[in-house]
Motif scaffolding. Sequence first.
Motif, PDB file in Angstrom:
ATOM      1  N   THR A   1       0.825  -1.208   0.000  1.00  0.00           N
ATOM      2  CA  THR A   1       0.000   0.000   0.000  1.00  0.00           C
ATOM      3  C   THR A   1       0.860   1.260   0.000  1.00  0.00           C
ATOM      4  OG1 THR A   1      -0.150  -0.244   2.416  1.00  0.00           O
ATOM      5  CG2 THR A   1      -2.005  -1.057   1.104  1.00  0.00           C
ATOM      6  N   SER A   2       1.944   1.248   0.774  1.00  0.00           N
ATOM      7  CA  SER A   2       2.823   2.424   0.836  1.00  0.00           C
ATOM      8  C   SER A   2       3.539   2.633  -0.496  1.00  0.00           C
ATOM      9  CB  SER A   2       3.851   2.257   1.952  1.00  0.00           C
ATOM     10  OG  SER A   2       3.226   2.129   3.214  1.00  0.00           O
ATOM     11  N   ILE A   3       4.031   1.536  -1.079  1.00  0.00           N
ATOM     12  CA  ILE A   3       4.732   1.620  -2.363  1.00  0.00           C
ATOM     13  C   ILE A   3       3.783   2.070  -3.458  1.00  0.00           C
ATOM     14  CG2 ILE A   3       5.889   0.243  -4.139  1.00  0.00           C
ATOM     15  CD1 ILE A   3       7.074  -1.454  -1.865  1.00  0.00           C
ATOM     16  N   ALA A   4       2.566   1.529  -3.464  1.00  0.00           N
ATOM     17  CA  ALA A   4       1.588   1.880  -4.501  1.00  0.00           C
ATOM     18  C   ALA A   4       1.163   3.343  -4.383  1.00  0.00           C
ATOM     19  CB  ALA A   4       0.368   0.968  -4.405  1.00  0.00           C
ATOM     20  N   ARG A   5       1.026   3.854  -3.162  1.00  0.00           N
ATOM     21  CA  ARG A   5       0.671   5.269  -2.985  1.00  0.00           C
ATOM     22  C   ARG A   5       1.769   6.179  -3.533  1.00  0.00           C
ATOM     23  NH1 ARG A   5      -1.669   3.795   2.086  1.00  0.00           N
ATOM     24  NH2 ARG A   5       0.304   4.242   3.141  1.00  0.00           N
ATOM     25  N   ALA A   6       3.019   5.798  -3.252  1.00  0.00           N
ATOM     26  CA  ALA A   6       4.141   6.584  -3.768  1.00  0.00           C
ATOM     27  C   ALA A   6       4.175   6.532  -5.293  1.00  0.00           C
ATOM     28  CB  ALA A   6       5.456   6.067  -3.186  1.00  0.00           C
ATOM     29  N   ARG A   7       3.958   5.352  -5.865  1.00  0.00           N
ATOM     30  CA  ARG A   7       3.930   5.204  -7.321  1.00  0.00           C
ATOM     31  C   ARG A   7       2.823   6.050  -7.939  1.00  0.00           C
ATOM     32  NH1 ARG A   7      -0.181   4.003 -10.189  1.00  0.00           N
ATOM     33  NH2 ARG A   7      -0.678   2.236  -8.829  1.00  0.00           N
ATOM     34  N   ALA A   8       1.649   6.038  -7.315  1.00  0.00           N
ATOM     35  CA  ALA A   8       0.518   6.812  -7.840  1.00  0.00           C
ATOM     36  C   ALA A   8       0.816   8.306  -7.832  1.00  0.00           C
ATOM     37  CB  ALA A   8      -0.736   6.514  -7.016  1.00  0.00           C
ATOM     38  N   LYS A   9       1.462   8.788  -6.788  1.00  0.00           N
ATOM     39  CA  LYS A   9       1.806  10.207  -6.710  1.00  0.00           C
ATOM     40  C   LYS A   9       2.802  10.574  -7.812  1.00  0.00           C
ATOM     41  CE  LYS A   9       3.403  13.796  -3.504  1.00  0.00           C
ATOM     42  NZ  LYS A   9       2.130  14.556  -3.505  1.00  0.00           N
ATOM     43  N   ILE A  10       3.791   9.727  -8.013  1.00  0.00           N
ATOM     44  CA  ILE A  10       4.828   9.987  -9.013  1.00  0.00           C
ATOM     45  C   ILE A  10       4.236   9.981 -10.419  1.00  0.00           C
ATOM     46  CG2 ILE A  10       6.917   9.028 -10.074  1.00  0.00           C
ATOM     47  CD1 ILE A  10       7.556   7.923  -7.187  1.00  0.00           C
TER      48      ILE A  10
END
Length: 387
Positions: A110-119
């Motif tokens: 979830t943390s990695i996916a949130r960062a990916r979505a922001k980028i």
Amino acid sequence: MTKESTPNDVTLAEPIEQEVEAHSEDNKVSEQEKKKFEKREKERKHLVSKLAQGNMDHLLTRVASVLNHYQETRNSDITLQTRYWEVFQSDIYNGSVIDPKDMYKLERLTSIARARAKIQNEFKMFLADEEVQVSRRSRQETEKEMQLATKPEIPLISMYCDESGKTGNFAIVGSLWVINKARQTQVRDHFSKWKTEKGLSAKDEFHFTEMKKHQLDLYKEFFDEVIKNSDALGFKAVVVDKTKIKRPIDEIIMDLHYQVVHQGIEHEVSNGRLALPRIVNFFKDEEDGQEALYETKLKQHLHSQFRLAFDDQLTLDLFNSVPSFQNVYIQMADLYTGCISRVLNHPKQGEGNHKDHFAEYVLELLRLDLGAKNDQSQDFAMVHFFE
């Protein structure tokens, strides 16, 4: 060499200021929207600066680094997660079986996916394939994701460029290359520690034009440290005598930016230090007053020339102007370019001053003799002259 995936033609969108235009009607944008876009662009530039430095202190930068290095992770959060573990948590995850108790130590999806979505969604960087952007994945593609994760990566080169000689006879574009991505952060941390040991702060920079007489020994020590890390670095420069060319200086400099890559790639391949295909991160020194239109043209020029000369063997992935502040690689490129310009555009008078002595010291360390104004090269440094 087997390719891992087909890179997107353009993976970094145009500056977010263009999003303001896209959201405006008859150029009417609310003040609140402008502030939102300005804040987002500021955050994007901060992220790019961290990537250029090799600063992996935060999750967002680490995720961006994985997206930058591994094309397949842009289309799959599962692939992104496993690659992230392999790169940044290899002491726990070795690419095979995970002990259940170690799951609590690994970064959560979830943390990695949130960062990916922001980028990808906010900064428009390292975009997924178009069809994936429409639908982030279907259940039927899960097996494909795991297959992609096992494909070999396309190695990355980070290039840091500077220019000099606009007012002299010789125009120069010099560059510092980081050819070993695993060493990028390590080298950055080495110089951060070295500066602390020398009593310098993070704000203290190394610039050729700003070097004072009493700093000569310090500058020499700095470059000695650069040479110690030459296994991961490379210096490339291209030079042209402007007096023999009747073209606008901006056009000359633009072509030299491409040629420093082209000639540098040939130099590295011939020396056996790298092989194609490669992905390129291209960073240039941020200059006051330089028009955004010029930088957009330069990026487009590099992108088209890469495809024309190297087909799909060389791909421009990330292009940005970054400030030299806290970026040791831009400072290295500045010193290299400044030394070449000093010798060619400001011939030494008599005994010379501290800048002449520093230029001689650096070029002697690099075993480059510019006296004859012909091509010079050794294992990790080269200067190419255009007639």
